[in-house]
Write a protein that holds these residues in place. Structure first.
Motif, PDB file in Angstrom:
ATOM      1  N   TYR A 178     -11.333   8.172  -6.055  1.00  0.00           N
ATOM      2  CA  TYR A 178     -10.387   7.173  -6.158  1.00  0.00           C
ATOM      3  C   TYR A 178      -9.531   7.089  -4.854  1.00  0.00           C
ATOM      4  O   TYR A 178      -9.335   5.976  -4.510  1.00  0.00           O
ATOM      5  N   ALA A 179      -9.098   8.221  -4.295  1.00  0.00           N
ATOM      6  CA  ALA A 179      -8.325   8.223  -2.936  1.00  0.00           C
ATOM      7  C   ALA A 179      -9.125   7.688  -1.938  1.00  0.00           C
ATOM      8  O   ALA A 179      -8.577   6.709  -0.992  1.00  0.00           O
ATOM      9  N   ARG A 181     -11.576   5.403  -2.161  1.00  0.00           N
ATOM     10  CA  ARG A 181     -11.791   4.088  -2.005  1.00  0.00           C
ATOM     11  C   ARG A 181     -10.574   3.171  -1.986  1.00  0.00           C
ATOM     12  O   ARG A 181     -10.770   2.296  -1.386  1.00  0.00           O
ATOM     13  N   MET A 182      -9.281   3.746  -2.298  1.00  0.00           N
ATOM     14  CA  MET A 182      -8.283   3.030  -2.184  1.00  0.00           C
ATOM     15  C   MET A 182      -7.855   3.010  -0.628  1.00  0.00           C
ATOM     16  O   MET A 182      -7.496   2.136   0.113  1.00  0.00           O
ATOM     17  N   ASN A 186      -7.721  -0.419   1.290  1.00  0.00           N
ATOM     18  CA  ASN A 186      -6.182  -0.999   1.852  1.00  0.00           C
ATOM     19  C   ASN A 186      -5.799  -0.291   3.122  1.00  0.00           C
ATOM     20  O   ASN A 186      -4.753  -0.810   3.661  1.00  0.00           O
ATOM     21  N   THR A 189      -3.278   5.399   1.724  1.00  0.00           N
ATOM     22  CA  THR A 189      -3.314   5.927   0.335  1.00  0.00           C
ATOM     23  C   THR A 189      -1.942   5.551  -0.158  1.00  0.00           C
ATOM     24  O   THR A 189      -1.162   4.896   0.157  1.00  0.00           O
ATOM     25  N   THR A 190      -1.993   5.703  -1.636  1.00  0.00           N
ATOM     26  CA  THR A 190      -0.902   5.292  -2.546  1.00  0.00           C
ATOM     27  C   THR A 190       0.437   6.188  -1.872  1.00  0.00           C
ATOM     28  O   THR A 190       1.461   5.548  -1.893  1.00  0.00           O
TER      29      THR A 190
END
Length: 231
Positions: A178-179, A181-182, A186, A189-190
């Motif tokens: 998930y990280a 793909r993010m 974008n 990372t979040t």
């Protein structure tokens, strides 16, 4: 012509107030504006600073700044190096408590958790970690002041929980994907977006690559040798 600070009458060409000593503010509407621009001191960059700025700009332009695998291996290197350090310290100060197959998984989780507190120290003190240094990965903090331990700690804790799932198998595979793909989608990372960080990558030379590969082989050899049961 009057001083805008204290109101004292000044000669037409005055640049500093004779009463208060402050510089005279000249507006664009003033007839002295052109003279102020002509007499304005000009600063030049030194050759050293120019070369440094130029090389940094070229490096950021030439190298892809979204490199999830470089970031992954930099973090894995740091974790393995820290785990190796813990193993050495364990053998020195607690030889009566050997690392066995029964407790090695728990010790691995402990090493991963304690790295959450060690990494912020490296970042706030030295500005980097061993893995980031070797793989030319730089963490840039966009806050209004220098990076503190507490701010780096919040980022490390989010990486530990969101990115690595605290080390729990299978779950961490999902969080890593998930990280990944993010980051691809974008560019951040979040945890970097939330805490005001940016990751910059430089060009990794062949010497650094060979050194990293050699160190990874060394760590793997230590793991293999450590897993061989004593006769």
């Amino acid at each position: 012509m009057f001083c805008t600070h204290c109101g004292t009458a000044l000669p037409t060409q005055a640049q500093f107030c004779q009463a208060c000593g402050k510089a005279v503010a000249v507006s664009a509407a003033s007839p002295n504006w052109l003279d102020a621009q002509v007499n304005k001191p000009t600063t030049f960059s030194t050759p050293e600073s120019f070369s440094s700025s130029k090389s940094q700009t070229a490096e950021e332009t030439d190298v892809n700044q979204v490199r999830p695998w470089v970031r992954f291996f930099a973090r894995i290197f740091d974790i393995w190096l820290w785990s190796f350090t813990i193993g050495v310290l364990w053998g020195i100060f607690a030889p009566q408590l050997p690392i066995t197959k029964e407790n090695e998984y728990a010790i691995g989780l402990l090493a991963l958790f304690t790295w959450v507190f060690v990494e912020p120290f490296c970042l706030s003190t030295f500005g980097t970690t061993p893995g980031k240094f070797l793989l030319k990965t730089r963490l840039i903090y966009n806050g209004p002041h220098a990076l503190t331990y507490g701010q780096a700690l919040k980022r490390s804790a989010k990486v530990w929980w969101r990115g690595l799932a605290a080390g729990f198998p299978f779950i961490n595979l999902g969080t890593l994907i998930y990280a990944y793909r993010m980051l691809r989608a974008n560019g951040r990372t979040t945890w970097d977006a939330e805490e005001g960080f940016k990751v910059s990558h430089g060009r990794i030379g062949i010497g650094r690559r060979l050194l990293v590969v050699a160190l990874f082989i060394f760590f793997l050899a230590v793991i293999v040798v450590g897993s061989i049961p004593d006769n």
